[in-house]
Design an enzyme around this catalytic site. Structure first.
Site, mmCIF file in Angstrom:
data_model
loop_
_atom_site.group_PDB
_atom_site.id
_atom_site.type_symbol
_atom_site.label_atom_id
_atom_site.label_comp_id
_atom_site.label_asym_id
_atom_site.label_seq_id
_atom_site.Cartn_x
_atom_site.Cartn_y
_atom_site.Cartn_z
ATOM 1 N N TYR A 130 -8.530 11.556 -22.932
ATOM 2 C CA TYR A 130 -8.940 10.939 -21.669
ATOM 3 C C TYR A 130 -7.708 10.569 -20.859
ATOM 4 O O TYR A 130 -6.678 10.208 -21.433
ATOM 5 C CB TYR A 130 -9.786 9.680 -21.922
ATOM 6 C CG TYR A 130 -11.071 9.967 -22.656
ATOM 7 C CD1 TYR A 130 -12.217 10.346 -21.970
ATOM 8 C CD2 TYR A 130 -11.119 9.875 -24.039
ATOM 9 C CE1 TYR A 130 -13.391 10.623 -22.642
ATOM 10 C CE2 TYR A 130 -12.292 10.141 -24.730
ATOM 11 C CZ TYR A 130 -13.428 10.521 -24.019
ATOM 12 O OH TYR A 130 -14.589 10.796 -24.695
ATOM 13 N N GLU A 131 -7.847 10.623 -19.529
ATOM 14 C CA GLU A 131 -6.662 10.396 -18.706
ATOM 15 C C GLU A 131 -6.186 8.951 -18.731
ATOM 16 O O GLU A 131 -5.166 8.623 -18.144
ATOM 17 C CB GLU A 131 -6.874 10.887 -17.268
ATOM 18 C CG GLU A 131 -7.872 10.116 -16.468
ATOM 19 C CD GLU A 131 -8.101 10.744 -15.086
ATOM 20 O OE1 GLU A 131 -7.602 11.839 -14.820
ATOM 21 O OE2 GLU A 131 -8.788 10.104 -14.289
ATOM 22 N N SER A 132 -6.894 8.095 -19.445
ATOM 23 C CA SER A 132 -6.421 6.730 -19.638
ATOM 24 C C SER A 132 -5.310 6.676 -20.682
ATOM 25 O O SER A 132 -4.711 5.614 -20.889
ATOM 26 C CB SER A 132 -7.593 5.840 -20.065
ATOM 27 O OG SER A 132 -8.298 6.438 -21.136
ATOM 28 N N GLY A 133 -5.057 7.798 -21.380
ATOM 29 C CA GLY A 133 -3.984 7.837 -22.365
ATOM 30 C C GLY A 133 -4.464 7.976 -23.801
ATOM 31 O O GLY A 133 -3.669 8.014 -24.726
#
Lengths: 306, 260
Positions: B55-58
């Site tokens: 996920y692009e949250s890391g």
């Protein structure tokens, strides 16, 4: 060891946030300092340039309160909860006034903070080839690759006057520990002229020093530490309380109607003297639904030379 | 607009079920905001238990204990294999070439798979201000291939010309001739409320490969803003199984965040 940097929220905002400043308020869904934003609204700061990767509800509130004239960002919605209608009114209809917007992609914003933190003149990216983004935002520029025959897009450094981030805990000197999604907290703090860190709790020096890898922001980068439990509500703090998804869903209806939004600000921000009063107004039972169960990590053994 | 309704099964359920099946065998999948988040959850329970969810949250290697209400939900963090900084996620994981499939939503898509997630209408005073680039501008050129979900298949969402190009296809990037050439093939699958479109090589155009039950090829042509290419062997999409519907409704999205 340096002296304590712990100050009240009112004092931190009064000291470090001035009209016309570029203010970075980061936190990627997780750890958004709503409490600091509300204090900026209470102190009626004006003409701010607000920098955030994901504007979120907090930007809708700051813009609606008249604090912000320019937004530098990369995603103009509140995640799965939908549109930010104050931003849309300003951008689509210039109602009640236009909002200046400088748009990047997520990694464009990350690289801007990275360049700002590291003192670099620009930062290159592999993206933007054929995109309309550089035409929309001329600060995204094309340069020759000095080591090859091609070209590469670059973004400029971002050096806010002040950065405000929220975190789980810090010691009184400002050594800040974060776990879960850490976003660009570290880069944004290092890129800033001054940094305010808002934390759920202050812990003893020994607690921080028992796990130095968890200190993402060392005290030398921090100017003020504010203790403000539940200061990220309605966003969340991993291990402390969960995201108030119901409020996020409610916000769509509130922000759709500028009258309702202004009434909300009057009641919940201007109508409360500080975050403690905001929490009192929510009531103690409110937190039952947002409570999280413990899920401890295994202890880490750093070892000690005999 | 035609919407599939087979025995009470919604278009969203068809889109998500079909997309989840297509994720079989894919190793590292970068899931965007919205329906992609739901589809990867279903895939992990059905077609691909070993998929690494990014996920692009890391978060890399998520093992959520409940449905993720967004790509930065606390449930994708607790129990995850890794949570990295944004520089590491976008710079090393994605831009470094480690993502097999990027999975995105969009408001508009063109015949070569360029996406618009930013602006409808005039740039200075748009009719609709969409969420914007987010990570989509990076995911498109850097993931090996891209899956796209489009809830609406109509000429405004499938126009001959995009109002704004947020995430360019390799075709558009090559024509522009600027910056670094994309690493991946661009969009390879598009899942809509009418059918499934596919692209093979990086410079090919989208082709209709299947229509959902109750939809004809002419319906899809009429709802597409360009002269749509149709595969010789276009099929009827296999509908969601009882198990897929049960998982979506009773196990995953019990709060009806994505299913509607």
């Amino acid at each position: 060891m340096a002296m304590s940097k712990v100050v009240s929220m009112a004092e931190a905002i009064e000291t470090y946030v001035e009209d016309g400043m570029t203010v970075c308020l980061e936190g990627f869904s997780h750890l958004i300092s709503f409490a600091a934003a509300h204090e900026i609204i209470r102190q009626e700061r004006r003409n701010l340039t607000l920098c955030r990767m994901t504007p979120d509800i907090v930007s809708d509130q700051l813009v609606a309160a008249g604090c912000v004239t320019k937004l530098v960002a990369s995603f103009f919605a509140s995640g799965s909860a939908g549109s930010l209608h104050e931003l849309r009114r300003r951008i689509e209809r210039h109602d009640p006034a236009p909002l200046e917007v400088e748009e990047y992609s997520h990694y464009g914003m990350v690289c801007r903070y990275q360049a700002g933190a590291a003192g670099l003149p620009f930062f290159p990216l592999r993206s933007y080839a054929g995109s309309d983004l550089p035409r929309l935002n001329p600060r995204i520029r094309l340069v020759d690759d000095p080591y090859g025959e091609g070209t590469v897009y670059v973004v400029p450094p971002l050096n806010p006057d002040v950065t405000i981030v929220h975190a789980q805990r810090a010691d009184r000197h400002g050594n800040v520990q974060i776990w879960g999604i850490s976003g660009v907290q570290q880069e944004a703090v290092y890129a800033a002229g001054k940094a305010i860190v808002v934390v759920e709790e202050i812990v003893d020096d020994d607690v921080v020093r028992s796990d130095p890898n968890r200190t993402l922001i060392p005290s030398h980068a921090v100017d003020a530490v504010v203790v403000c439990p539940r200061g990220a509500h309605p966003s969340y703090v991993q291990g402390y309380y969960d995201r108030d998804c119901a409020f996020y869903r409610r916000w769509t209806a509130i922000s759709k109607d500028s009258g309702l939004l202004q009434a909300w600000l009057k009641e919940w921000v201007h109508g409360t003297a500080n975050h403690e009063e905001y929490l009192d107004k929510l009531g103690v039972d409110y937190w039952d639904d947002l409570a999280v169960a413990p899920r401890l990590s295994e202890p880490v053994d750093y070892g000690s030379r005999k | 607009m035609t919407t599939v309704r087979v025995e009470g099964i919604s278009a969203t359920e068809v889109i998500v079920s079909v997309a989840a099946r297509e994720l079989a065998g894919k190793r590292r999948v970068f899931a965007g905001v919205g329906l992609p988040t739901l589809a990867v959850d279903l895939a992990k329970r059905t077609s691909n238990p070993d998929v690494e969810l990014i996920y692009e949250s890391g978060v890399c290697g998520a093992h959520p204990s409940a449905m993720a209400e967004g790509i930065a939900d606390s449930v994708v963090v607790s129990g995850a294999e890794s949570v990295v900084s944004m520089q590491a996620l976008f710079g090393y994981v994605l831009q470094g070439g480690n993502v097999d499939v990027g999975f995105l939503g969009a408001a508009q898509i063109d015949r070569y798979g360029s996406l618009n997630t930013s602006i409808i209408g005039d740039w200075d005073k748009p009719t609709v201000r969409l969420p914007g680039a987010g990570g989509a501008a990076e995911i498109m050129p850097n993931a090996g291939e891209i899956f796209v979900v489009m809830r609406r298949h109509d000429p405004s969402a499938f126009p001959a010309e995009l109002d704004f190009c947020t995430s360019p296809s390799p075709v558009r990037a090559r024509a522009a001739g600027d910056g670094i050439a994309p690493r991946g093939r661009g969009v390879t699958k598009v899942f809509t409320n009418l059918g499934v479109l596919s692209r093979q090589g990086p410079f090919d155009e989208l082709e209709l490969v299947s229509v959902h039950e109750g939809v004809t090829v002419d319906d899809v042509r009429a709802q597409t803003g360009w002269d749509l290419k149709v595969a010789d062997d276009v099929t009827v999409t296999a509908p969601p199984t009882g198990e897929e519907i049960h998982l979506l409704r009773d196990v995953i999205d019990t709060v009806r965040l994505y299913l509607r």
